[in-house]
Write an enzyme that holds these catalytic residues in place. Sequence first.
Site, PDB file in Angstrom:
ATOM      1  N   GLU A 122      -8.434   4.047   4.574  1.00  0.00           N
ATOM      2  CA  GLU A 122      -8.019   3.907   5.982  1.00  0.00           C
ATOM      3  C   GLU A 122      -9.220   3.700   6.892  1.00  0.00           C
ATOM      4  O   GLU A 122      -9.168   2.912   7.847  1.00  0.00           O
ATOM      5  CB  GLU A 122      -7.225   5.152   6.437  1.00  0.00           C
ATOM      6  CG  GLU A 122      -5.869   5.305   5.773  1.00  0.00           C
ATOM      7  CD  GLU A 122      -4.839   4.266   6.244  1.00  0.00           C
ATOM      8  OE1 GLU A 122      -5.129   3.495   7.174  1.00  0.00           O
ATOM      9  OE2 GLU A 122      -3.744   4.224   5.655  1.00  0.00           O
ATOM     10  N   ARG A 126      -9.451   0.180   9.006  1.00  0.00           N
ATOM     11  CA  ARG A 126      -9.309   0.307  10.465  1.00  0.00           C
ATOM     12  C   ARG A 126     -10.674   0.271  11.156  1.00  0.00           C
ATOM     13  O   ARG A 126     -10.879  -0.502  12.095  1.00  0.00           O
ATOM     14  CB  ARG A 126      -8.590   1.616  10.833  1.00  0.00           C
ATOM     15  CG  ARG A 126      -7.184   1.675  10.297  1.00  0.00           C
ATOM     16  CD  ARG A 126      -6.411   2.870  10.834  1.00  0.00           C
ATOM     17  NE  ARG A 126      -5.246   3.140   9.991  1.00  0.00           N
ATOM     18  CZ  ARG A 126      -4.069   3.570  10.430  1.00  0.00           C
ATOM     19  NH1 ARG A 126      -3.881   3.815  11.691  1.00  0.00           N
ATOM     20  NH2 ARG A 126      -3.076   3.792   9.588  1.00  0.00           N
ATOM     21  N   ASP A 249       0.433  -2.969  -2.379  1.00  0.00           N
ATOM     22  CA  ASP A 249       0.540  -4.143  -1.495  1.00  0.00           C
ATOM     23  C   ASP A 249      -0.753  -4.917  -1.220  1.00  0.00           C
ATOM     24  O   ASP A 249      -0.920  -6.073  -1.609  1.00  0.00           O
ATOM     25  CB  ASP A 249       1.208  -3.742  -0.161  1.00  0.00           C
ATOM     26  CG  ASP A 249       0.667  -2.443   0.451  1.00  0.00           C
ATOM     27  OD1 ASP A 249      -0.313  -1.899  -0.072  1.00  0.00           O
ATOM     28  OD2 ASP A 249       1.233  -1.987   1.465  1.00  0.00           O
ATOM     29  N   GLU A 365       4.428  -5.718   9.439  1.00  0.00           N
ATOM     30  CA  GLU A 365       4.459  -6.735   8.379  1.00  0.00           C
ATOM     31  C   GLU A 365       5.520  -7.810   8.567  1.00  0.00           C
ATOM     32  O   GLU A 365       5.281  -8.995   8.280  1.00  0.00           O
ATOM     33  CB  GLU A 365       4.608  -6.058   7.011  1.00  0.00           C
ATOM     34  CG  GLU A 365       3.363  -5.311   6.533  1.00  0.00           C
ATOM     35  CD  GLU A 365       3.171  -3.935   7.141  1.00  0.00           C
ATOM     36  OE1 GLU A 365       4.050  -3.508   7.936  1.00  0.00           O
ATOM     37  OE2 GLU A 365       2.166  -3.263   6.831  1.00  0.00           O
ATOM     38  N   THR A 449      -6.409  -6.473   6.276  1.00  0.00           N
ATOM     39  CA  THR A 449      -5.044  -5.944   6.182  1.00  0.00           C
ATOM     40  C   THR A 449      -4.656  -5.135   7.423  1.00  0.00           C
ATOM     41  O   THR A 449      -3.504  -4.761   7.581  1.00  0.00           O
ATOM     42  CB  THR A 449      -4.864  -5.114   4.888  1.00  0.00           C
ATOM     43  OG1 THR A 449      -3.478  -4.924   4.642  1.00  0.00           O
ATOM     44  CG2 THR A 449      -5.572  -3.779   4.974  1.00  0.00           C
TER      45      THR A 449
HETATM   46  C1  DMJ Z   1      -1.716  -0.842   8.037  1.00  0.00           C
HETATM   47  O1  DMJ Z   1      -2.607   0.207   8.091  1.00  0.00           O
HETATM   48  C2  DMJ Z   1      -2.165  -1.884   7.066  1.00  0.00           C
HETATM   49  O2  DMJ Z   1      -1.470  -3.067   7.292  1.00  0.00           O
HETATM   50  C3  DMJ Z   1      -1.970  -1.467   5.627  1.00  0.00           C
HETATM   51  O3  DMJ Z   1      -2.317  -2.466   4.720  1.00  0.00           O
HETATM   52  C4  DMJ Z   1      -0.535  -1.075   5.402  1.00  0.00           C
HETATM   53  N1  DMJ Z   1      -0.049  -0.157   6.380  1.00  0.00           N
HETATM   54  C5  DMJ Z   1      -0.345  -0.307   7.766  1.00  0.00           C
HETATM   55  C6  DMJ Z   1       0.691  -1.025   8.575  1.00  0.00           C
HETATM   56  O4  DMJ Z   1       1.972  -0.860   8.193  1.00  0.00           O
END
Ligand code: DMJ
Length: 459
Positions: A122, A126, A249, A365, A449
């Site tokens: 995370e 982020r 994912d 998403e 992501t």
């Molecule tokens: C985000 O932190 C990122 O997109 C991660 O890959 C998946 N979950 C959240 C959003 O849903």
Amino acid sequence: MKSILKLFWTIPFVLLSVSCNRMHNNNASKGSQEEINLLAEQVKTEFRHAWASYMKYAKGYDALKPLSGTGHNWYSRSFVMTPLDAFDTMILMGLKKEAREAKTLILDSLDFNKDITVQNFEITIRILGGLISAYQLDGDTAFLDLAVDLANRLLPVFDSPTGMPYWGVNLKTGQTTGNISNPAETGTLMLEFGSLSKLTGNPVYYEKAKQAVVEIYSRQSNIGLVGEEINVETGEWTNKTCHLGGRIDSYYEYLLKAWLLFDDPDFLSMWETSILAIDQFLADSTDSGLWYGQADMHTGERISRRFGALDAFFPAVLALDGKIERSRALQESCFKMWEKWGIEPEQIDYSRMEVISPAYVLRPENIESAFYLYHYTQDPVYLEMGKVYLNSLTKYCKTEKGFAMLKSVITKEKGDEMESFFLAETLKYLYLLFAPAETIDWDIVIFNTEAHPIHNTWR
Ligand code: DMJ
């Protein structure tokens, strides 16, 4: 197909070439173009509401609690996650005042020399991702210095017997923790660590992150699937279910994106093998449309028919890979999942179209996929989807003090949480869906992501 994204108005040194490969709304009438412009403006207004609420009730904290009007930190001290996640969205939207506020909060308060154990994944997607894109868009080297400092403190996670990262690390002592991980947490570091190597000339970040991907990939089954959980010390799978949801994912997402961003053929080869297995064993064509479910990684046997808000990233990846018809079909299903309850639940059983997990935590998403598909097809059906998403968010999630997650999409009861990805991703993708084509250049940018745009400036 290489993808590039370019942001025009702020970028001091990154992007000057204009190679828009689409004519935004080229078939739209003047009236409908005006409507699209208004929708983009409305998304900006909603973003400003979320940001102003954060500044009023939670300034300096990681996140806003939008019902109680208070702040929340992930750890004992703040890492200003909301400003970091929101900064590049502000730049894209042209919100200069808000961008100045966020930059001040980030540069005045961010300090990684803290005796705190953080979750590597995370923090990477982020904060490290946010700092890299902030540096590229703003040009201030203070962002890059912070990124390098953070990455150096995270590096001990890779010191496991396999090279796959531990779950977490103490930023001050380098003490690692957590030997149980998963493909997403081990394989979603490449864009951030890799681009840091390209920007600094220090190869260590690229090499460590790539080794982690190679290690997980090399443990895929004979039929080309990975499991949901792995021990990074022994290399043994501790959960052997394969799917496209949380914990797996973005591992798949980064195989393709790492190829597109770095031109490293090893990633292309890993992606090509993986997508074959995904389409063979996870894809499920049913009466309610195309879905991707769960399968045993060794036998390929169907385990369940679950799909959810997180899985909805996959049409975007398929579109980026040039598989437009398949992407369209899956997005139709994703949109059904959204429309059936007025907003999407965390997880459904698609064979019965019933909710399994009812929350909506403001995830991006579904919107992200509509954005990619609109870019590649120019089909106004995705703009229509965008209108529905925007209406749902304002109708069900907006509060006086921000935007709130829903505990249940059935009852629409709100919860006291506004994740930073709502500003990094959800509103960014929604804005980009309606924004002028010139906002981005698809030839040099890949989104991480967490939707932080990373510019390939090293080609
Ligand atoms: C985000 O932190 C990122 O997109 C991660 O890959 C998946 N979950 C959240 C959003 O849903």
